[in-house]
Design a protein around this motif. Sequence first.
Motif, PDB file in Angstrom:
ATOM      1  N   ALA A   1       0.710  14.692   1.058  1.00  0.00           N
ATOM      2  CA  ALA A   1       1.640  14.386  -0.307  1.00  0.00           C
ATOM      3  C   ALA A   1       0.498  14.767  -1.494  1.00  0.00           C
ATOM      4  N   LYS A   2       0.444  13.813  -2.358  1.00  0.00           N
ATOM      5  CA  LYS A   2      -0.477  13.765  -3.261  1.00  0.00           C
ATOM      6  C   LYS A   2      -1.203  15.444  -3.691  1.00  0.00           C
ATOM      7  N   GLY A   3      -2.188  15.625  -3.198  1.00  0.00           N
ATOM      8  CA  GLY A   3      -2.723  16.894  -3.586  1.00  0.00           C
ATOM      9  C   GLY A   3      -2.304  18.041  -3.670  1.00  0.00           C
TER      10      GLY A   3
ATOM     11  N   SER B   1      -1.923  13.450  12.253  1.00  0.00           N
ATOM     12  CA  SER B   1      -3.253  13.650  11.209  1.00  0.00           C
ATOM     13  C   SER B   1      -2.684  13.193   9.844  1.00  0.00           C
ATOM     14  N   ASP B   2      -2.863  12.101   9.411  1.00  0.00           N
ATOM     15  CA  ASP B   2      -2.159  11.564   8.237  1.00  0.00           C
ATOM     16  C   ASP B   2      -3.367  12.055   7.003  1.00  0.00           C
ATOM     17  N   GLU B   3      -2.986  13.087   6.223  1.00  0.00           N
ATOM     18  CA  GLU B   3      -3.631  13.753   5.264  1.00  0.00           C
ATOM     19  C   GLU B   3      -3.127  13.546   3.968  1.00  0.00           C
ATOM     20  N   VAL B   4      -2.571  12.425   3.656  1.00  0.00           N
ATOM     21  CA  VAL B   4      -1.864  12.263   2.260  1.00  0.00           C
ATOM     22  C   VAL B   4      -3.127  11.999   1.174  1.00  0.00           C
ATOM     23  N   ILE B   5      -4.100  11.822   1.753  1.00  0.00           N
ATOM     24  CA  ILE B   5      -5.424  11.898   0.880  1.00  0.00           C
ATOM     25  C   ILE B   5      -6.428  13.012   1.179  1.00  0.00           C
ATOM     26  N   CYS B   6      -6.728  13.253   2.480  1.00  0.00           N
ATOM     27  CA  CYS B   6      -7.853  14.035   2.977  1.00  0.00           C
ATOM     28  C   CYS B   6      -7.261  15.519   2.934  1.00  0.00           C
TER      29      CYS B   6
ATOM     30  N   LEU C   1      -3.818   8.822  12.468  1.00  0.00           N
ATOM     31  CA  LEU C   1      -5.149   8.635  11.983  1.00  0.00           C
ATOM     32  C   LEU C   1      -5.297   9.630  10.917  1.00  0.00           C
ATOM     33  N   GLU C   2      -6.252   8.887   9.753  1.00  0.00           N
ATOM     34  CA  GLU C   2      -6.660   9.864   8.740  1.00  0.00           C
ATOM     35  C   GLU C   2      -7.593  10.534   9.115  1.00  0.00           C
ATOM     36  N   PRO C   3      -8.115  11.750   8.740  1.00  0.00           N
ATOM     37  CA  PRO C   3      -9.396  12.159   8.856  1.00  0.00           C
ATOM     38  C   PRO C   3     -10.791  11.639   8.546  1.00  0.00           C
TER      39      PRO C   3
ATOM     40  N   THR D   1       9.510  13.709  -0.415  1.00  0.00           N
ATOM     41  CA  THR D   1       8.840  13.584  -1.931  1.00  0.00           C
ATOM     42  C   THR D   1       7.555  12.814  -1.835  1.00  0.00           C
ATOM     43  N   SER D   2       7.356  12.054  -0.827  1.00  0.00           N
ATOM     44  CA  SER D   2       6.103  11.093  -0.759  1.00  0.00           C
ATOM     45  C   SER D   2       5.183  10.937   0.407  1.00  0.00           C
ATOM     46  N   GLY D   3       4.204  10.204   0.188  1.00  0.00           N
ATOM     47  CA  GLY D   3       3.412  10.163   1.491  1.00  0.00           C
ATOM     48  C   GLY D   3       3.957   9.105   2.406  1.00  0.00           C
ATOM     49  N   SER D   4       4.692   8.005   2.134  1.00  0.00           N
ATOM     50  CA  SER D   4       5.375   7.051   2.717  1.00  0.00           C
ATOM     51  C   SER D   4       6.486   7.842   3.798  1.00  0.00           C
ATOM     52  N   GLU D   5       7.368   8.444   2.721  1.00  0.00           N
ATOM     53  CA  GLU D   5       8.204   9.187   3.522  1.00  0.00           C
ATOM     54  C   GLU D   5       7.660  10.242   4.359  1.00  0.00           C
ATOM     55  N   ALA D   6       6.753  10.946   4.328  1.00  0.00           N
ATOM     56  CA  ALA D   6       6.328  11.883   5.359  1.00  0.00           C
ATOM     57  C   ALA D   6       5.670  10.996   6.485  1.00  0.00           C
ATOM     58  N   VAL D   7       5.083  10.002   6.237  1.00  0.00           N
ATOM     59  CA  VAL D   7       4.575   9.075   7.456  1.00  0.00           C
ATOM     60  C   VAL D   7       5.832   8.515   8.188  1.00  0.00           C
ATOM     61  N   GLU D   8       6.735   8.071   7.508  1.00  0.00           N
ATOM     62  CA  GLU D   8       8.073   7.600   8.409  1.00  0.00           C
ATOM     63  C   GLU D   8       8.779   8.815   8.886  1.00  0.00           C
TER      64      GLU D   8
ATOM     65  N   ALA E   1      -6.129   0.363   8.036  1.00  0.00           N
ATOM     66  CA  ALA E   1      -5.674   1.702   7.316  1.00  0.00           C
ATOM     67  C   ALA E   1      -4.329   1.378   6.716  1.00  0.00           C
ATOM     68  N   TYR E   2      -4.359   2.424   5.427  1.00  0.00           N
ATOM     69  CA  TYR E   2      -3.172   2.205   4.821  1.00  0.00           C
ATOM     70  C   TYR E   2      -2.184   3.533   5.169  1.00  0.00           C
ATOM     71  N   HIS E   3      -0.932   3.436   5.365  1.00  0.00           N
ATOM     72  CA  HIS E   3      -0.094   4.592   5.653  1.00  0.00           C
ATOM     73  C   HIS E   3       1.084   4.510   4.842  1.00  0.00           C
ATOM     74  N   GLY E   4       1.175   3.561   3.797  1.00  0.00           N
ATOM     75  CA  GLY E   4       2.331   3.703   2.932  1.00  0.00           C
ATOM     76  C   GLY E   4       3.172   2.345   2.909  1.00  0.00           C
ATOM     77  N   THR E   5       4.228   2.251   2.273  1.00  0.00           N
ATOM     78  CA  THR E   5       4.845   0.906   1.970  1.00  0.00           C
ATOM     79  C   THR E   5       6.128   0.768   2.135  1.00  0.00           C
TER      80      THR E   5
HETATM   81  C1  PLP Z   1      -3.243   8.030   4.175  1.00  0.00           C
HETATM   82  C2  PLP Z   1      -1.795   7.634   3.451  1.00  0.00           C
HETATM   83  N1  PLP Z   1      -0.490   7.620   3.996  1.00  0.00           N
HETATM   84  C3  PLP Z   1       0.263   7.554   3.340  1.00  0.00           C
HETATM   85  C4  PLP Z   1       0.392   7.175   1.935  1.00  0.00           C
HETATM   86  C5  PLP Z   1       1.683   6.590   1.126  1.00  0.00           C
HETATM   87  O1  PLP Z   1       1.903   7.758   0.107  1.00  0.00           O
HETATM   88  P1  PLP Z   1       2.760   7.628  -0.980  1.00  0.00           P
HETATM   89  O2  PLP Z   1       2.156   6.456  -1.957  1.00  0.00           O
HETATM   90  O3  PLP Z   1       2.850   8.676  -1.673  1.00  0.00           O
HETATM   91  O4  PLP Z   1       4.191   6.852  -0.370  1.00  0.00           O
HETATM   92  C6  PLP Z   1      -0.782   7.181   1.304  1.00  0.00           C
HETATM   93  C7  PLP Z   1      -1.100   6.485  -0.199  1.00  0.00           C
HETATM   94  O5  PLP Z   1      -2.105   6.294  -0.758  1.00  0.00           O
HETATM   95  C8  PLP Z   1      -1.983   7.149   1.822  1.00  0.00           C
HETATM   96  O6  PLP Z   1      -3.164   7.188   1.468  1.00  0.00           O
END
Ligand code: PLP
Length: 461
Positions: A290-292, A261-266, A228-230, A119-126, A153-157
């Motif tokens: 996620a996001k877009g 490739s963490d493309e939550v933003i890219c 890595l994010e793009p 449902t989210s980017g953090s969950e995808a990364v994890e 780098a930010y990959h979630g919380t």
């Molecule tokens: C690159 C990247 N990965 C993971 C996340 C985490 O996504 P979410 O806030 O949907 O959990 C973000 C959120 O901005 C992000 O930018």
Amino acid sequence: MNAMPALDPAALQEAAKRNLWLHFTRHSSYANADIPMIVRGEGQYVYDQHGKRYLDGLAGLFVSQIGHGRTDVAEAGARQASELAYFPLWSYAHPRTVELAERLASYAPNDLNRVFFTTSGSEAVESAWKLAKQYFRLTGQPSRYKVLSRYIAYHGTSHGALAITGLPDIKVPFEPLPPGGVRVPNTNFYRAPAFVADDVTAFGVWAADEIERAIVREGPDSVAAVYLEPVQNSGGCFPPPPGYFQRVREICDKYGVLMVSDEVICGFGRLGHIFGCERYGYTPDIITFAKGVTSGYSPLGGMMVSDRLMEPYVRDENTFLHGITFAGHPVSCAVALANLDVFEMEDLLGNVRVFVVAFRATLEKLYDLPIVGDVRGDGYFYGIEMVKDKSTRETFNDDESERLLRGFMSHALFDAGLICRADDRGDPVIQLSPPLTCTQEHFDEIEQILRSVLTEAWTRI
Ligand SMILES: Cc1ncc(COP(=O)(O)O)c(C=O)c1O
């Protein structure tokens, strides 16, 4: 049908201050000020409770690719909710989720044909970390669990994603985190070490080779993946130097490490392609997104996974021991399909590719201001680094940064009608990530507001 009576603006403020917990927000800053209340959106703009208009220069939070107020996308969600609002993906499938998986696989490079929804980017990364760990257990390499990621780098919380995130300040209160997170350099060429500061290609080789050195140092048979994010968001949009990703791919192949490739933003058009890795010509083993994917009309995340990684999971009695109740929610998948229809009908990828040069050129006009040190990014994703001295690239100290960003710029930009992010998690930057529907008139509006606020900021240092 009787709608619930809406609270008047003053009562809404009061209730927000009493009952709502804002994310990553210093609540004390609203003790004597109103919390901004965004009540509706239309196209590239959002409106507050007083009817004031703001250009959404951050697409909400890197989310609203198609812009706001698209009733066709909203109606696709409503139709799905009437037909089948919810059913789990735990042993069942439903049509929109399958259709979306097939469509995403058709966009993804090579054999990244399998979609695991979250449902989210953090969950995808994890989820990608868990997939990697279990994959290595299933394939006879149980000691691989560590993950490499880049400084700031930010990959979630969530705890696992936070262990991968490279921002010390947001990790400290939650330590100990799951073990295995290892940091490597990012690709901030503006702050490159002196011995590669004149040659972006040499800088890229050095930054990639640092990944190899980290793998060797940690012990290759302990390393599962590198994230890595793009274009790295946090720190202010660090694009990859030429050849960087190709070198990282070689290193990952050499040591059997998975490339995520963490493309939550890219992803989803931010760089003019559905998947950002395509922009730079590399093929990862996993893409997190996620996001877009829904432009925010409903929450959804997920990961694209290569057939090779899926293979042990379809063998024998093996099961990926992981699941999320709302992952691949039918309403979100219907919305994602409608969102992707808008991408195609309105050629949003084409729009980004056509306007990318103009966007950069418009932002680069700001170089005539003494405070603008670096304008960097790609696609519709830019960071502007502010400096105290352009010639030496001297940055602001913590106190100046606090006064400049929190004390002045964040409010001034908002008051001037621009939503963007003034951020000092690395060096102080302003970040822009507008809806993909933006054109020259919006870039001009962004530039004019930034010009006036940055000019004023310089007088306050
Ligand atoms: C690159 C990247 N990965 C993971 C996340 C985490 O996504 P979410 O806030 O949907 O959990 C973000 C959120 O901005 C992000 O930018």
